[in-house]
Design a protein around this motif. Structure first.
Motif, short mmCIF file in Angstrom:
data_model
loop_
_atom_site.label_atom_id
_atom_site.label_comp_id
_atom_site.label_asym_id
_atom_site.label_seq_id
_atom_site.Cartn_x
_atom_site.Cartn_y
_atom_site.Cartn_z
N ARG A 46 0.85 -1.09 0.13
CA ARG A 46 0.12 -0.06 0.15
C ARG A 46 0.85 1.28 -0.02
O ARG A 46 0.51 2.16 -0.65
N GLU A 47 1.78 0.98 0.75
CA GLU A 47 2.65 2.47 0.95
C GLU A 47 3.47 2.57 -0.47
O GLU A 47 3.86 3.52 -1.05
N GLY A 48 3.78 1.40 -1.17
CA GLY A 48 4.45 1.34 -2.35
C GLY A 48 3.70 1.92 -3.47
O GLY A 48 4.06 2.97 -4.23
N TYR A 49 2.35 1.88 -3.57
CA TYR A 49 1.63 2.58 -4.34
C TYR A 49 1.79 4.40 -4.19
O TYR A 49 1.70 5.01 -5.00
N ALA A 50 1.40 4.70 -2.85
CA ALA A 50 1.51 5.97 -2.33
C ALA A 50 2.98 6.63 -2.73
O ALA A 50 2.79 7.91 -3.32
N ARG A 51 3.73 5.66 -2.45
CA ARG A 51 5.17 6.50 -2.96
C ARG A 51 5.54 6.53 -4.37
O ARG A 51 6.16 7.50 -4.78
N ASP A 52 5.10 5.81 -5.22
CA ASP A 52 5.12 5.91 -6.54
C ASP A 52 4.37 7.05 -7.02
O ASP A 52 5.07 7.76 -7.77
N VAL A 53 3.21 7.11 -6.50
CA VAL A 53 2.51 8.50 -6.95
C VAL A 53 3.29 9.55 -6.36
O VAL A 53 3.16 10.75 -7.42
N ARG A 54 3.63 9.81 -5.27
CA ARG A 54 4.31 10.94 -4.74
C ARG A 54 5.48 11.32 -5.81
O ARG A 54 5.95 12.57 -6.33
N ARG A 169 5.18 0.72 -10.69
CA ARG A 169 5.89 2.30 -10.46
C ARG A 169 5.79 2.87 -11.90
O ARG A 169 5.39 4.01 -12.20
N TRP A 170 6.06 2.05 -13.22
CA TRP A 170 5.79 2.46 -14.33
C TRP A 170 4.35 2.93 -14.75
O TRP A 170 4.11 4.02 -15.50
N ILE A 171 3.52 2.16 -14.14
CA ILE A 171 2.07 2.53 -14.66
C ILE A 171 1.68 3.67 -13.62
O ILE A 171 1.06 4.80 -14.30
N ALA A 172 2.37 3.86 -12.57
CA ALA A 172 2.10 5.22 -11.82
C ALA A 172 2.53 6.40 -12.55
O ALA A 172 1.71 7.32 -12.63
N PHE A 173 3.73 6.38 -12.93
CA PHE A 173 4.29 7.46 -13.65
C PHE A 173 3.41 7.82 -14.85
O PHE A 173 3.52 8.81 -15.33
#
Length: 320
Positions: A46-54, A169-173
């Motif tokens: 869950r934190e990984g998603y938030a970190r990727d977006v930030r 992470r690529w999807i988030a970017f």
């Protein structure tokens, strides 16, 4: 997955109704035909998603030199959540058509509902992430949203044999680059909405507004191409292998999946991505990122269809 329940739900759409599509039945049937997938996230994921977006927001802001907000609505979804979120979007877009048509007979309404069910179910099983500008939203508070469909991301990473955290992470970017585009161009949502409404209204009157659809296609080509441009400058890892594997996966799909992609216009999106990428690669080669970003200064700066294939003409026009 319960195909019998899905078919029965669609059949129920033939009752009394005023719309072109029974939206609730379409959503229910699509979910009945689609496994939701797991949302059992551990705290680290869950934190990984938030970190990727930030971190995507920070990197894209630096690369594009533009201020923008990441959507307040950031959801990690299963497939059923995605269907529920997007059926409202489809209903808003189709609302223009419904206001221009008479009440549909039951059989036609059932066919339309079945078609929408297939669309929602197919996309619900394949969409990885989505920046949703919430076009045609009724209230100003509904400005935009960001979705990640966790079961699809994990499944795609497994099929492609890539690290799931890197793939996520690529999807988030990629999705955050779309947020940057709409942030850089506050007029973009209105521009797209107007073209959509004009095109659909003409179809409902039995005509075809060629200019509206060409303008919409050109704008979406710019959106897809500029997103790739920002990815080149903002993403902090190599991703050519990810893109190559995804493209190879699309090419390797079976005939039925290829037919679905064609019917749903997903081949058009791929063409928009390729054409937009080529346009911006030329602009960067002869000018720079600052020049490329002029597309977002005002609607008139969007390239025309002809200029997308002749970037030099666009450069001459916007630099006058």
């Amino acid at each position: 997955m319960n195909l019998y329940r899905s078919a029965r739900t669609v059949a129920g759409a033939s009752g009394t109704g005023d719309g072109v599509i029974d939206w609730q039945s379409a959503a229910d049937a699509a979910k009945a035909a689609t496994e939701p997938g797991s949302l059992s996230l551990d705290p680290g994921e869950r934190e990984g998603y938030a970190r990727d977006v930030r971190e995507a927001r920070s990197a894209v802001q630096t690369a594009a030199d533009v201020e923008f907000d990441v959507p307040e609505t950031i959801e990690i979804q299963n497939r059923h959540h995605w269907i529920d979120a997007n059926v409202a979007t489809f209903e808003r877009v189709m609302g223009t058509l419904e206001t221009h048509t008479e009440t549909f007979p039951g059989v036609a309404r059932t066919i339309n509902t079945g078609t929408m069910t297939v669309l929602l179910a197919f996309l619900g099983r394949n969409v990885l992430g989505q920046y949703d500008p919430l076009l045609l939203a009724e209230t100003p508070a509904d400005d935009h949203a960001l979705y990640f469909v966790r079961p699809n991301i994990l499944n795609a990473a497994d099929v492609l044999d890539v690290d799931s955290d890197r793939f996520r992470r690529w999807i988030a970017f990629h999705e955050v680059t779309h947020a940057a585009e709409f942030g850089a161009a506050p007029w973009l949502s209105d521009h797209l909405e107007a073209r959509m409404e004009s095109g659909i209204a003409a179809l409902s009157d039995g005509s075809f507004n060629r200019d509206a659809f060409r303008d919409l296609d050109a704008a979406m080509t710019v959106v897809e191409g500029y997103a790739e441009l920002l990815m080149d400058h903002a993403f902090d890892d190599e991703y050519a292998d990810l893109r190559r594997k995804l493209d190879a996966r699309r090419q390797g799909r079976g005939p039925l999946q290829k037919l679905f992609r064609r019917l749903l216009g997903l081949g058009l999106k791929q063409r928009q991505y390729e054409r937009g990428k080529q346009f911006f690669e030329h602009v960067i080669a002869v000018r720079d990122l600052e020049t490329a970003s002029l597309v977002w200064d005002r609607p008139e700066n969007l390239p025309t269809h002809d200029e997308l294939d002749s970037p030099g003409l666009w450069i001459q026009r916007v630099e006058r």
